[in-house]
Design a protein around this motif. Structure first.
Motif, PDB file in Angstrom:
ATOM      1  N   GLU A 173     102.081  17.871 141.853  1.00  0.00           N
ATOM      2  CA  GLU A 173     101.125  18.000 142.953  1.00  0.00           C
ATOM      3  C   GLU A 173     100.046  16.915 142.887  1.00  0.00           C
ATOM      4  O   GLU A 173      99.600  16.409 143.933  1.00  0.00           O
TER       5      GLU A 173
ATOM      6  N   THR B 193     101.630  13.711 144.184  1.00  0.00           N
ATOM      7  CA  THR B 193     101.850  13.875 145.621  1.00  0.00           C
ATOM      8  C   THR B 193     100.538  13.746 146.384  1.00  0.00           C
ATOM      9  O   THR B 193     100.473  13.116 147.450  1.00  0.00           O
ATOM     10  N   SER B 194      99.483  14.342 145.825  1.00  0.00           N
ATOM     11  CA  SER B 194      98.177  14.263 146.490  1.00  0.00           C
ATOM     12  C   SER B 194      97.707  12.813 146.596  1.00  0.00           C
ATOM     13  O   SER B 194      97.087  12.423 147.582  1.00  0.00           O
TER      14      SER B 194
ATOM     15  N   ASP C 112      96.210  13.564 150.014  1.00  0.00           N
ATOM     16  CA  ASP C 112      96.030  14.965 150.408  1.00  0.00           C
ATOM     17  C   ASP C 112      94.869  15.551 149.608  1.00  0.00           C
ATOM     18  O   ASP C 112      95.034  15.929 148.442  1.00  0.00           O
TER      19      ASP C 112
ATOM     20  N   ASP D 175      93.180  18.387 149.993  1.00  0.00           N
ATOM     21  CA  ASP D 175      93.306  19.818 149.675  1.00  0.00           C
ATOM     22  C   ASP D 175      94.203  20.032 148.457  1.00  0.00           C
ATOM     23  O   ASP D 175      93.903  20.868 147.590  1.00  0.00           O
ATOM     24  N   LEU D 176      95.294  19.287 148.390  1.00  0.00           N
ATOM     25  CA  LEU D 176      96.207  19.421 147.253  1.00  0.00           C
ATOM     26  C   LEU D 176      95.538  18.935 145.973  1.00  0.00           C
ATOM     27  O   LEU D 176      95.698  19.545 144.906  1.00  0.00           O
TER      28      LEU D 176
ATOM     29  N   LYS E  42      93.259  21.565 144.758  1.00  0.00           N
ATOM     30  CA  LYS E  42      94.033  22.659 144.166  1.00  0.00           C
ATOM     31  C   LYS E  42      94.360  22.359 142.710  1.00  0.00           C
ATOM     32  O   LYS E  42      94.255  23.227 141.835  1.00  0.00           O
TER      33      LYS E  42
ATOM     34  N   ALA F 285      94.211  13.816 140.066  1.00  0.00           N
ATOM     35  CA  ALA F 285      93.680  14.445 141.275  1.00  0.00           C
ATOM     36  C   ALA F 285      92.263  13.962 141.575  1.00  0.00           C
ATOM     37  O   ALA F 285      91.892  13.761 142.739  1.00  0.00           O
TER      38      ALA F 285
END
Length: 218
Positions: free
Chosen positions: A31, A34-35, A40, A42-43, A46, A103
């Motif tokens: 994730e 991917t973020s 992304d 929001d991801l 998370k 992230a």
């Protein structure tokens, strides 16, 4: 039900808890990357919020290990099972930290056009995730051959990291405006390289668990 049977059940529960933690961390790594690739927010948030859960998993597994040592006073192979459990949970927690770090970089780069399409970084992430999953599978099944294959895979991840580093350095030299983002992407690649190193550690601890011998692959 015998004392030994109860003890074996507790050891099995320990291994299951490690597998659950490992699967959760693998998901966080996926994730996080991917973020970054999709920007992304929001991801990314998370993944950042999930880091506290990973830390809690580590604490709970450490508590289980310490209780097993205190109550059972294990010897020989049983002690290796618990000892490797402690080591592996530390590696998993650090992998979770690196997912968190990636992230955070996603959030710092929000709304910035990527200086290049992300190709090698997602490939590194996929390889690191496979190494993690294979190292956990080796640990659960006590498969030394699979553990050794994980160790060998680490060299390929290292090679991709050095390739990414050189490529991004070239971008910085050719256009100083790319320096900030290129540096951040180098950090991402470095975090993924470290995740692969931790997966290798798990594989090496599995070899130790089975053989009783410490063997460093690099």
């Amino acid at each position: 039900m015998t004392v030994r049977h109860n003890y074996d059940q507790e050891l099995e529960q320990l291994r299951k808890s490690l597998l659950d933690m490992g699967n959760a961390v693998a998901g966080a790594i996926e994730e996080a990357v991917t973020s970054l690739a999709k920007q992304d927010v929001d991801l990314a948030r998370k993944v950042i919020e999930f880091d506290d859960q990973v830390d809690q998993m580590e604490i709970e597994i450490e508590d289980k290990c310490m209780l097993l040592i205190a109550r059972q006073q294990p010897l020989a192979r049983d002690l290796r099972i618990i000892g490797t459990g402690l080591k592996i949970t530390t590696d998993l927690e650090r992998m979770g930290d690196h997912a968190y770090d990636i992230a955070k970089i996603t959030l710092s780069m929000v709304n910035q056009p990527l200086i290049k399409p992300l190709v090698d970084i997602p490939r590194m992430a996929q390889m690191a995730q496979k190494m993690l999953k294979d190292s956990l599978e080796a640990y659960i099944t006590l498969d030394i051959s699979l553990a050794e294959q994980v160790c060998l895979s680490d060299d390929e991840v290292d090679n991709i990291y050095h390739q990414v580093f050189r490529e991004l350095l070239t971008y910085m030299m050719e256009d100083p405006r790319t320096i900030t983002q290129a540096t951040q992407l180098i950090f991402v690649a470095r975090y993924l390289e470290r995740i692969a190193d931790h997966a290798t550690n798990i594989a090496e601890w599995t070899i130790y668990l089975v053989t009783g011998q410490r063997r460093r692959k690099k």
